[in-house]
Design a protein around this motif. Structure first.
Motif, mmCIF file in Angstrom:
data_model
loop_
_atom_site.group_PDB
_atom_site.id
_atom_site.type_symbol
_atom_site.label_atom_id
_atom_site.label_comp_id
_atom_site.label_asym_id
_atom_site.label_seq_id
_atom_site.Cartn_x
_atom_site.Cartn_y
_atom_site.Cartn_z
ATOM 1 N N GLY A 1 0.870 -1.253 0.038
ATOM 2 C CA GLY A 1 0.083 0.150 -0.036
ATOM 3 C C GLY A 1 0.846 1.366 0.076
ATOM 4 N N TYR A 2 -0.130 2.565 0.065
ATOM 5 C CA TYR A 2 0.804 3.629 0.026
ATOM 6 C C TYR A 2 1.448 3.894 1.161
ATOM 7 C CZ TYR A 2 -2.511 5.484 -3.702
ATOM 8 O OH TYR A 2 -3.200 5.302 -5.009
ATOM 9 N N GLY A 3 2.764 4.514 1.107
ATOM 10 C CA GLY A 3 3.601 4.782 2.135
ATOM 11 C C GLY A 3 4.308 3.711 2.829
ATOM 12 N N ARG B 1 -2.227 0.654 4.307
ATOM 13 C CA ARG B 1 -2.961 1.738 4.194
ATOM 14 C C ARG B 1 -4.310 1.277 3.498
ATOM 15 N NH1 ARG B 1 0.555 6.833 3.548
ATOM 16 N NH2 ARG B 1 1.419 6.935 5.521
ATOM 17 N N SER C 1 -6.805 2.498 0.862
ATOM 18 C CA SER C 1 -6.854 3.185 -0.132
ATOM 19 C C SER C 1 -8.124 3.804 -0.524
ATOM 20 C CB SER C 1 -6.392 2.448 -1.632
ATOM 21 O OG SER C 1 -5.130 1.831 -1.498
#
Ligand SMILES: *Cc1c(COP(=O)(O)O)cnc(C)c1O
Length: 371
Positions: free
Chosen positions: A262-264, A308, A310
């Motif tokens: 995921g993001y990050g 995370r 989304s």
């Protein structure tokens, strides 16, 4: 309506269970007390029309909403189904809204002296005289404060033309059985009620009903408990789960130890892992705070959210399940018998109310027990 086969998730609302919760609350009351229903914010996100009609079928004849738009929708819905009921508007008489009250037969909650004066001058002209007087006993949100109450007690003629059907107030800490606020607010409520000479009263929300008969008065205003939220923290109050939310798995994959999600890149696989991605995200009201904190269930197996959340997707670690049990198209329980609204809310750092009112528009909605 979102097509069931095309949707990323299916939200099932069980109106039979909702009716049981309403009956349970009603069962706590003595015969003379009216059990209204609070259906603001689209019946706490569950759908105004199916919820209100089912409650009307269960004998509910008093509804509370927050906004005039909601009141008008509800009146229209009730008319279409040949139902009559009182509709009370919590947010009061906004300037210029007077004729809407007449036209749609809505009764205002009067929250301040200016609102009383506005409603009184309208009542003298139009003959629409009913109103609930809201007094503030500790929320400092809406309702007459002590200064306004003192003025009103000295000048009752300010309400000329108005028939005050109930005096009401709202509890600040009813979800905590031990809070000194509860008896404190109640004695303030009684003091002013008696001073103003108003007999019929309304005080309790869902949790207030469970505080005991001395909180019931003549009309109670539950919302949350009807929709499956446990009213009192750390108590199981025989309130049943009304909704079920199942997300659809789109893809599964194997990632090696150290692979990020995921993001990050906030999650790194500590072992070779099986991951499954479901077609639900914060764009559906699935809280972003559930990233690396929430859970889903596949069958009876709990699977953690990894990485995370989304906008349209969430990823779960499904390593503990046999590979053939999690494939594209498998449905994963996001809210349901294993993972309640309250538990999800706790993991998200919020309350069940916010989860329900945030339920997304992209879910395919399925109603059980709709008349
Ligand atoms: C929302 C609301 C209720 C319902 O409260 P629940 O905790 O959902 O039962 C009752 N009274 C007032 C004034 C409200 O704003």
């Amino acid at each position: 309506m979102i097509d069931t086969n095309r949707a990323g998730a299916i939200l099932t609302v069980d109106l039979n269970t909702l009716a049981k919760n309403y009956a349970f609350l009603k069962g706590q009351l003595s015969g003379g007390t009216i059990c209204a229903a609070v259906v603001k914010s689209d019946a706490y996100g569950l759908g105004l029309e199916p919820v209100a009609i089912r409650l009307a079928d269960e004998g509910c004849n008093s509804f509370f909403v927050a906004l005039m738009e909601e009141a008008i929708s509800l009146r229209t819905i009730l008319k279409q189904h040949n139902k009559e009921a009182e509709i009370y508007l919590l947010n009061g008489v906004v300037e210029g809204s007077e004729s809407d009250f007449d036209h749609f037969d809505i009764t205002p909650v009067l929250n301040s002296l200016p609102e009383i004066e506005r409603w009184s001058s309208h009542a003298k002209k139009s003959g629409n005289r009913k109103g609930i007087l809201n007094i503030d006993t500790g929320m400092s949100r809406l309702g007459l404060d002590t200064r306004e109450l003192d003025t009103f007690a000295e000048k009752p003629e300010l309400a000329d033309g108005i028939e005050i059907t109930y005096v009401m107030s709202h509890l600040a800490c009813a979800d905590d059985r031990t809070s000194a606020m509860n008896p404190g607010q109640r004695s303030l409520f009684d003091e002013y009620r008696i001073r103003l000479g108003l007999k019929k009263a309304s005080f309790a929300n869902s949790a207030g009903i469970l505080l005991g008969p001395e909180y019931h008065y003549n009309l109670v205003r539950p919302g949350a408990a009807i929709y499956g939220i446990q009213p009192i923290t750390n108590e199981i109050n025989k309130i049943l789960q009304v909704i079920n939310l199942k997300g659809k798995i789109l893809q599964t994959r194997t990632v090696d130890t150290g692979g990020t999600v995921g993001y990050g890149a906030t999650y790194q696989a500590p072992r070779t892992s099986r991951l499954a991605t479901a077609a639900v995200g914060y764009g559906d009201g699935y809280f972003r705070t559930l990233g690396n904190r929430g859970f889903g269930y596949i069958g009876t197996t709990r699977v953690p959210v990894v990485g995370r959340v989304s906008m349209d997707l969430i990823t779960f670690d499904v390593t503990d399940l046999p590979e053939h049990e999690v494939v594209p198209g498998t449905m994963i329980e996001l809210i349901g018998p294993h993972y309640s609204v309250d538990k999800l809310a706790e993991d998200a750092g919020t309350i069940g109310y916010e989860i329900l009112t945030g339920l997304g528009a992209r879910y395919s909605r399925n109603y059980i027990g709709s008349p």
